[in-house]
Motif scaffolding. Structure first.
Motif, PDB file in Angstrom:
ATOM      1  N   UNK A  62      53.058   3.852  41.815  1.00 34.40           N
ATOM      2  CA  UNK A  62      52.426   4.337  40.592  1.00 34.40           C
ATOM      3  C   UNK A  62      52.037   5.811  40.706  1.00 34.40           C
ATOM      4  N   UNK A  63      51.596   6.221  41.895  1.00 31.83           N
ATOM      5  CA  UNK A  63      51.174   7.604  42.111  1.00 31.83           C
ATOM      6  C   UNK A  63      52.289   8.552  42.487  1.00 31.83           C
ATOM      7  N   UNK A  71      53.338  14.963  42.350  1.00 28.79           N
ATOM      8  CA  UNK A  71      53.342  16.036  41.344  1.00 28.79           C
ATOM      9  C   UNK A  71      53.929  15.523  40.027  1.00 28.79           C
ATOM     10  N   UNK A  72      54.988  14.721  40.092  1.00 33.34           N
ATOM     11  CA  UNK A  72      55.576  14.125  38.885  1.00 33.34           C
ATOM     12  C   UNK A  72      54.554  13.241  38.175  1.00 33.34           C
ATOM     13  N   UNK A  73      53.836  12.427  38.949  1.00 34.85           N
ATOM     14  CA  UNK A  73      52.839  11.525  38.365  1.00 34.85           C
ATOM     15  C   UNK A  73      51.705  12.326  37.724  1.00 34.85           C
ATOM     16  N   UNK A  74      51.216  13.332  38.413  1.00 32.38           N
ATOM     17  CA  UNK A  74      50.135  14.150  37.876  1.00 32.38           C
ATOM     18  C   UNK A  74      50.541  14.848  36.581  1.00 32.38           C
ATOM     19  N   UNK A  75      51.792  15.282  36.495  1.00 32.38           N
ATOM     20  CA  UNK A  75      52.279  15.937  35.279  1.00 32.38           C
ATOM     21  C   UNK A  75      52.232  14.994  34.077  1.00 32.38           C
ATOM     22  N   UNK A  76      52.262  13.683  34.345  1.00 35.71           N
ATOM     23  CA  UNK A  76      52.187  12.684  33.278  1.00 35.71           C
ATOM     24  C   UNK A  76      50.771  12.136  33.095  1.00 35.71           C
TER      25      UNK A  76
END
Length: 94
Positions: free
Chosen positions: A51-52, A75-80
């Protein structure tokens, strides 16, 4: 029932000799709070790493809103807007 903000469908992750996750489904909706509990080796940490964005699943899909996404890094997860708060332990100093 409200629409899921994040959906994990059929998430599978294997390591050599170990199936950590097999076909896991998990939904997150606005206003919900979740806690994962289970025995050591049940796949809790692996699911949260998926998930993260820290672990790429071998199979399954992740949806954010109505879009299928591929989380290849935190970084991909944080961008979402996805971040995972891990358990923090403290020790008393005597």
């Amino acid at each position: 029932m409200t629409h899921a903000l994040v959906e994990l469908r059929g998430i599978t992750k294997q390591y050599p000799g170990v199936v950590a996750l097999k076909g896991v489904d998990f939904d997150l909706r606005a206003g919900e709070v979740h806690a994962l509990a289970g025995e050591n080796g049940a796949g809790k940490s692996t699911l949260m790493k998926v998930l993260g964005g820290g672990v790429v699943p071998d199979a399954g899909e992740i949806r954010v809103g109505d879009q299928i996404v591929r989380l290849r890094s935190p970084k991909d997860a944080l961008a979402l807007g996805i971040s995972v708060v891990h358990q923090v332990t403290s020790r008393a100093v005597v």
